[in-house]
Design a protein around this motif. Structure first.
Motif, PDB file in Angstrom:
ATOM      1  N   TRP A   1      11.319  12.424   2.656  1.00  0.00           N
ATOM      2  CA  TRP A   1      10.485  11.237   2.286  1.00  0.00           C
ATOM      3  C   TRP A   1       9.662  10.526   3.420  1.00  0.00           C
ATOM      4  CZ3 TRP A   1      13.601   6.277   4.294  1.00  0.00           C
ATOM      5  CH2 TRP A   1      13.552   5.583   3.798  1.00  0.00           C
ATOM      6  N   VAL A   2       8.900   9.778   2.530  1.00  0.00           N
ATOM      7  CA  VAL A   2       7.950   8.988   3.762  1.00  0.00           C
ATOM      8  C   VAL A   2       8.318   7.536   2.515  1.00  0.00           C
ATOM      9  CG1 VAL A   2       5.516   8.760   3.519  1.00  0.00           C
ATOM     10  CG2 VAL A   2       7.152  10.995   3.869  1.00  0.00           C
ATOM     11  N   THR A   3       8.229   6.924   3.849  1.00  0.00           N
ATOM     12  CA  THR A   3       7.706   5.365   3.133  1.00  0.00           C
ATOM     13  C   THR A   3       7.605   4.687   4.424  1.00  0.00           C
ATOM     14  OG1 THR A   3       8.958   3.376   2.192  1.00  0.00           O
ATOM     15  CG2 THR A   3      10.162   4.553   3.332  1.00  0.00           C
TER      16      THR A   3
ATOM     17  N   SER B   1       0.789  -1.004  -0.097  1.00  0.00           N
ATOM     18  CA  SER B   1       0.314   0.241  -0.192  1.00  0.00           C
ATOM     19  C   SER B   1       0.602   1.106   0.053  1.00  0.00           C
ATOM     20  CB  SER B   1      -1.097  -0.085   1.322  1.00  0.00           C
ATOM     21  OG  SER B   1       0.010   0.010   2.554  1.00  0.00           O
ATOM     22  N   THR B   2       0.462   2.582  -0.775  1.00  0.00           N
ATOM     23  CA  THR B   2       1.180   3.850  -0.774  1.00  0.00           C
ATOM     24  C   THR B   2       0.871   4.265   0.155  1.00  0.00           C
ATOM     25  OG1 THR B   2       0.620   3.591  -2.851  1.00  0.00           O
ATOM     26  CG2 THR B   2       1.377   5.805  -2.091  1.00  0.00           C
ATOM     27  N   LEU B   3       2.096   5.220   1.178  1.00  0.00           N
ATOM     28  CA  LEU B   3       2.059   5.479   2.588  1.00  0.00           C
ATOM     29  C   LEU B   3       2.326   6.989   2.615  1.00  0.00           C
ATOM     30  CD1 LEU B   3       1.659   5.677   5.720  1.00  0.00           C
ATOM     31  CD2 LEU B   3       4.839   6.146   5.198  1.00  0.00           C
ATOM     32  N   SER B   4       1.094   8.204   2.276  1.00  0.00           N
ATOM     33  CA  SER B   4       0.941   9.478   1.858  1.00  0.00           C
ATOM     34  C   SER B   4       1.520   9.828   3.965  1.00  0.00           C
ATOM     35  CB  SER B   4      -0.037  10.080   2.216  1.00  0.00           C
ATOM     36  OG  SER B   4      -1.254   9.881   2.652  1.00  0.00           O
ATOM     37  N   PHE B   5       1.913  11.290   3.396  1.00  0.00           N
ATOM     38  CA  PHE B   5       2.824  12.230   5.124  1.00  0.00           C
ATOM     39  C   PHE B   5       1.207  12.749   5.603  1.00  0.00           C
ATOM     40  CE2 PHE B   5       3.141  16.216   6.644  1.00  0.00           C
ATOM     41  CZ  PHE B   5       4.089  16.030   7.774  1.00  0.00           C
ATOM     42  N   GLU B   6      -0.400  12.674   4.694  1.00  0.00           N
ATOM     43  CA  GLU B   6      -1.133  13.187   6.024  1.00  0.00           C
ATOM     44  C   GLU B   6      -1.754  12.009   6.496  1.00  0.00           C
ATOM     45  OE1 GLU B   6      -2.653  16.475   6.067  1.00  0.00           O
ATOM     46  OE2 GLU B   6      -0.788  16.758   5.159  1.00  0.00           O
ATOM     47  N   ASN B   7      -1.729  10.674   6.088  1.00  0.00           N
ATOM     48  CA  ASN B   7      -2.264   9.536   6.592  1.00  0.00           C
ATOM     49  C   ASN B   7      -1.269   9.210   7.796  1.00  0.00           C
ATOM     50  OD1 ASN B   7      -1.914   6.420   6.725  1.00  0.00           O
ATOM     51  ND2 ASN B   7      -4.114   6.754   6.172  1.00  0.00           N
TER      52      ASN B   7
ATOM     53  N   ARG C   1       0.526  11.395   8.890  1.00  0.00           N
ATOM     54  CA  ARG C   1       0.464  12.679  10.769  1.00  0.00           C
ATOM     55  C   ARG C   1      -1.076  12.646  10.935  1.00  0.00           C
ATOM     56  NH1 ARG C   1       0.509  18.477   8.820  1.00  0.00           N
ATOM     57  NH2 ARG C   1      -0.441  18.109   7.827  1.00  0.00           N
TER      58      ARG C   1
END
Length: 278
Positions: free
Chosen positions: A38-40, A12-18, A20
């Motif tokens: 960088w977000v992972t 699944s893809t991780l977003s910064f808003e998710n 936070r």
């Protein structure tokens, strides 16, 4: 209680808003986080090489082992690999070491890496969702309230309880030498400051003298010092009386410890770690 919906599905893809959003749900605030570079997310790709040495090839750090980053142990583990190997290579390249010395890199560091993989796997298991793991976390929480358990886990995760096989019975033999306060002819110092040269050191304490090191003075620093304390705290052991003398490896571990000025074992330890006498 662990929220099952916080565990993301593989791929699944991780977003910064998710990230936070979930962080605020857990901590109550996002602490002002913003503008990530960088977000992972990551899984538990725990692996260890079967061997750390094959002839002239040596593996250390992430080339020798990778693990889940629980407890932030990876940097310490890799640096200690490199320092352990580095001084042994240096002594060998100068003509004083041997294949047996180089082999101790694997025999000393491979078990340490294996133990880190074991404890990070255990921490990974405790983070999984489900009623059974939640029950296990509750029990572990109760155990960690006990001082003896916290201390045991603390010295393990910080790697302060490592003890290498140096054939010595003294409680400090094979362990990291405490960073004690010392007084030398040049003034106040600490054990760690004396290690900056990267050379082996015979630390003679409180007026004691060791004569059997004469054949190694071409590669050994001899330091006379007085300890400001009568006892040193050794993680995983407790307080010990400051010894008469310590043969300190360049990585900060005690190759030999003498309770008396001419304690048994020094004559065997010097050639084992630093080659034959000149």
């Amino acid at each position: 209680m662990q929220r099952h919906d916080l565990v993301m599905a593989r791929g699944s893809t991780l977003s910064f808003e998710n990230f936070r959003k979930h962080f605020v749900e857990i901590a109550g605030t996002d602490f002002g986080m913003h503008s990530p570079r960088w977000v992972t997310h990551y899984g538990n790709a725990a692996r260890q090489a079967d061997r750390y040495r094959d002839g002239r090839v040596f593996l250390s750090g992430d080339a020798a082992h990778i693990h889940y980053p629980a407890g932030g142990q990876g940097q310490n583990l890799g640096i200690q690999d490199a320092v352990n190997l580095g001084w042994k290579l240096a002594i060998t390249l100068r003509g004083n070491g041997s294949d047996d010395l180089l082999d101790t890199y694997e025999s000393e560091r491979h078990p340490v890496g294996a133990r880190v993989l074991t404890n990070t796997r255990a921490q990974t298991a405790l983070q999984r969702p489900g009623a059974h793991v939640e029950a296990l976390r509750d029990i572990m929480g109760d155990l960690i309230d006990m001082d003896v358990v916290r201390q045991r886990l603390g010295v393990m995760i910080t790697a302060l309880d490592i003890r290498y096989d140096t054939n010595g019975d003294h409680p400090l033999a094979g362990r990291r030498v405490p960073d004690g306060d010392l007084i030398t002819a040049e003034g106040d110092t600490r054990v760690c400051e004396l290690l900056r040269s990267g050379r082996p050191m015979l630390l003679q304490l409180n007026g004691n003298q060791v004569s059997s090191a004469q054949g190694w003075l071409d590669r050994l620093e001899v330091v006379d010092a007085r300890s400001r304390a009568e006892r040193w705290a050794v993680p995983g052991v407790g307080d010990i009386a400051v010894p008469a003398a310590i043969l300190v490896r360049p990585d900060g571990y005690a190759a030999w410890v003498g309770g008396e000025p001419e304690g048994d074992g020094l004559a065997e330890s010097l050639p084992t770690w630093f080659g034959p006498a000149a």
